[in-house]
Design a protein around this motif. Structure first.
Motif, PDB file in Angstrom:
ATOM      1  N   GLY A  18       0.809  -1.207   0.000  1.00  0.00           N
ATOM      2  CA  GLY A  18       0.000   0.000   0.000  1.00  0.00           C
ATOM      3  C   GLY A  18       0.847   1.263   0.000  1.00  0.00           C
ATOM      4  O   GLY A  18       0.576   2.214  -0.747  1.00  0.00           O
ATOM      5  N   LEU A  19       1.899   1.291   0.821  1.00  0.00           N
ATOM      6  CA  LEU A  19       2.786   2.455   0.853  1.00  0.00           C
ATOM      7  C   LEU A  19       3.443   2.688  -0.504  1.00  0.00           C
ATOM      8  O   LEU A  19       3.542   3.828  -0.977  1.00  0.00           O
ATOM      9  N   THR A  20       3.904   1.615  -1.119  1.00  0.00           N
ATOM     10  CA  THR A  20       4.584   1.727  -2.414  1.00  0.00           C
ATOM     11  C   THR A  20       3.650   2.302  -3.476  1.00  0.00           C
ATOM     12  O   THR A  20       4.030   3.173  -4.270  1.00  0.00           O
ATOM     13  N   ARG A  21       2.413   1.825  -3.476  1.00  0.00           N
ATOM     14  CA  ARG A  21       1.460   2.319  -4.482  1.00  0.00           C
ATOM     15  C   ARG A  21       1.096   3.785  -4.242  1.00  0.00           C
ATOM     16  O   ARG A  21       0.947   4.555  -5.190  1.00  0.00           O
ATOM     17  N   LEU A  22       0.942   4.149  -2.985  1.00  0.00           N
ATOM     18  CA  LEU A  22       0.659   5.558  -2.685  1.00  0.00           C
ATOM     19  C   LEU A  22       1.821   6.443  -3.113  1.00  0.00           C
ATOM     20  O   LEU A  22       1.627   7.509  -3.716  1.00  0.00           O
TER      21      LEU A  22
END
Length: 506
Positions: free
Chosen positions: A172-176
């Motif tokens: 999730g962090l990477t996509r954000l």
């Protein structure tokens, strides 16, 4: 032709009289304990929290006001930054991210929310949920506001100290980070976690920080404290990271810092307890060169504690973000107009008419103003901190106006304080009252009476009996709370070097 030349001359003359625009060269990075722009100039973050609707997974308040109006009001209030809550699972779960705002409301049966959203932001109703957040970021950019993505865990957290789903969190962090790469006004990402274990904190904060930086090397990476966000006391070593100049620590100012006395305790003692707790749990890291952002979550109507917060903010000069009392009825309904008018003052204490210089001011937290003098014969009064001259606090405990022979002097109980060139008389030596809040400036008169610096109802500076010296839990010490603050140079309101056309969404 002559009239045209005359008109052009007049226009150019007027433009020359206008103050130059202050420009922040993005992206931002850190230099010791400061956040700076590409040119090395300090950028002090003064943010407001924009929460998410935890049920529908949309930015809160869009059912009450158009997004453009909310963004305008935030900018008009004097904030330069928004800490935008965005559930990290929204980015990790593709099926949820692609769900439209309309369908999100419908599946939960939130008919009133659906109707309010349709009335105020109809163009966003059929956007995928993740795109609604992108639209908010674009609106904030149009109003010259920086954004920190607060990647929150939702009601179904990715991990605590047990049952860890590390891969989901990192995904999730990477996509954000990837989604907001190339979006200039997104200047930082906050890694929310609610970890309770020091070993896990070091392990997962390192993984999350590396994932974000790899996907988006331009953003600041803001790392939260242990537990409820109030404890960094364990931090005795740097995280082992492959990059430098991007890490900012975050602490939360919560009621738990004051214990049970928060609601009914003597304000002076409660403030002292909160400040001592915050400093012990992490505030001292500022003195060790760590950049620190403090997030106040007590609400904009909690004056008993906001005065304490602003006093410490003036003294330590940290970056900050303010929460709202009610997620949808506070900030988003724009009911706190008096607070909004007040909030711009703390960040306006940087440059003054004499130039953008490092200096000491005497601030008054309950009004967010500073002590000013107009002339030797006129009374001292409170006014905008941008107009404050530099003060000095000598080893003899005298408060002097820098570059002059004048010092602050108490004359008598209930009488105006004055400036004098005779600085060895009773009433000229000012003590920062130790213990508790450390927000009083006191001195002794010729007859031995102790008085405290005070601001009367007309904002004139006087001296009077010190308040809240007893165990009175209902006393209000706000008028007598002052802070001798060492202010570093920074620009209070910035124009961002943003090209909206360059922002692309994947």
């Amino acid at each position: 032709m002559g009239r045209f030349l005359l008109f052009s001359f007049v226009v150019l003359s007027v433009l020359c009289l206008l103050p130059p625009k202050l420009v922040v060269a993005l992206p931002l990075h850190t230099s010791s304990r400061r956040i700076v722009d590409e040119a090395g100039g300090r950028v002090k973050l003064a943010c407001v929290n924009w929460p998410a609707d935890k049920e529908a997974a949309v930015p809160a308040g869009l059912g009450h006001r158009p997004v453009g109006i909310i963004s305008e009001k935030i900018a008009e209030a004097g904030y330069n930054c928004v800490r935008l809550a965005l559930p990290v699972l929204l980015a990790a779960d593709e099926s949820l991210a692609s769900l439209t705002v309309r369908k999100s409301f419908q599946r939960l049966g939130l008919l009133d929310s659906h109707a309010g959203f349709e009335a105020n932001n109809p163009s966003m109703l059929d956007l995928p949920l993740i795109s609604a957040y992108q639209a908010v970021v674009s609106s904030l950019a149009e109003n010259n506001l920086m954004v920190i993505i607060d990647s929150q865990l939702s009601s179904k957290p990715c991990f605590h100290d047990s049952g860890i789903n590390q891969d989901l969190w990192v995904k999730g962090l990477t996509r954000l980070a990837t989604m907001f790469s190339g979006v200039p006004n997104v200047v930082g990402m906050c890694l929310g976690n609610e970890l309770r274990n020091v070993k896990d904190w070091y392990r997962y904060m390192q993984k999350g920080a590396e994932a974000v930086h790899s996907a988006n090397p331009d953003v600041l990476i803001i790392i939260s404290s242990l537990g409820d966000g109030t404890d960094l006391s364990f931090l005795d070593q740097q995280l082992e990271l492959t990059f430098t100049g991007k890490l900012v620590l975050e602490m939360h100012w919560r009621g738990s810092l004051a214990g049970r006395a928060r609601e009914t305790g003597n304000p002076k003692k409660v403030c002292g307890r909160v400040v001592n707790s915050l400093m012990r749990r992490g505030g001292v890291l500022l003195q060790k060169g760590w950049p620190l952002m403090v997030v106040n979550e007590l609400g904009v109507d909690d004056n008993r504690h906001l005065n304490c917060f602003f006093g410490l903010a003036a003294e330590l000069d940290f970056d900050w973000a303010l929460g709202t009392l009610e997620e949808t009825n506070g900030l988003m309904n724009l009911k706190n107009s008096s607070f909004f008018q007040r909030i711009s003052a703390p960040q306006d204490a940087g440059p003054n008419a004499a130039g953008n210089k490092h200096r000491i001011i005497i601030s008054h937290p309950s009004t967010d103003q500073c002590i000013l003098r107009k002339s030797l014969n006129e009374p001292l009064l409170l006014g905008p901190c941008t107009q404050s001259e530099a003060w000095g606090y000598t080893p003899q405990r005298t408060l002097t106006v820098k570059g002059t022979y004048f010092c602050l002097q108490a004359v008598g109980l209930g009488k105006p304080a004055k400036l004098s060139i005779i600085c060895n008389l009773p009433g000229s030596n000012w003590d920062i009252v130790s213990g508790d809040s450390k927000m009083y400036l006191s001195t002794k008169l010729r007859d031995g009476t102790t008085v405290c610096l005070d601001a009367d109802s007309s904002n004139h500076i006087v001296t009077d009996t010190c308040k809240c010296s007893s165990r009175d839990d209902k006393c209000d010490p706000g008028s007598q709370w002052f802070k001798i603050a060492d202010i570093s140079p920074y620009s209070p309101r910035h124009n961002l070097q943003i090209s909206l056309a360059s922002s692309t969404w994947d």
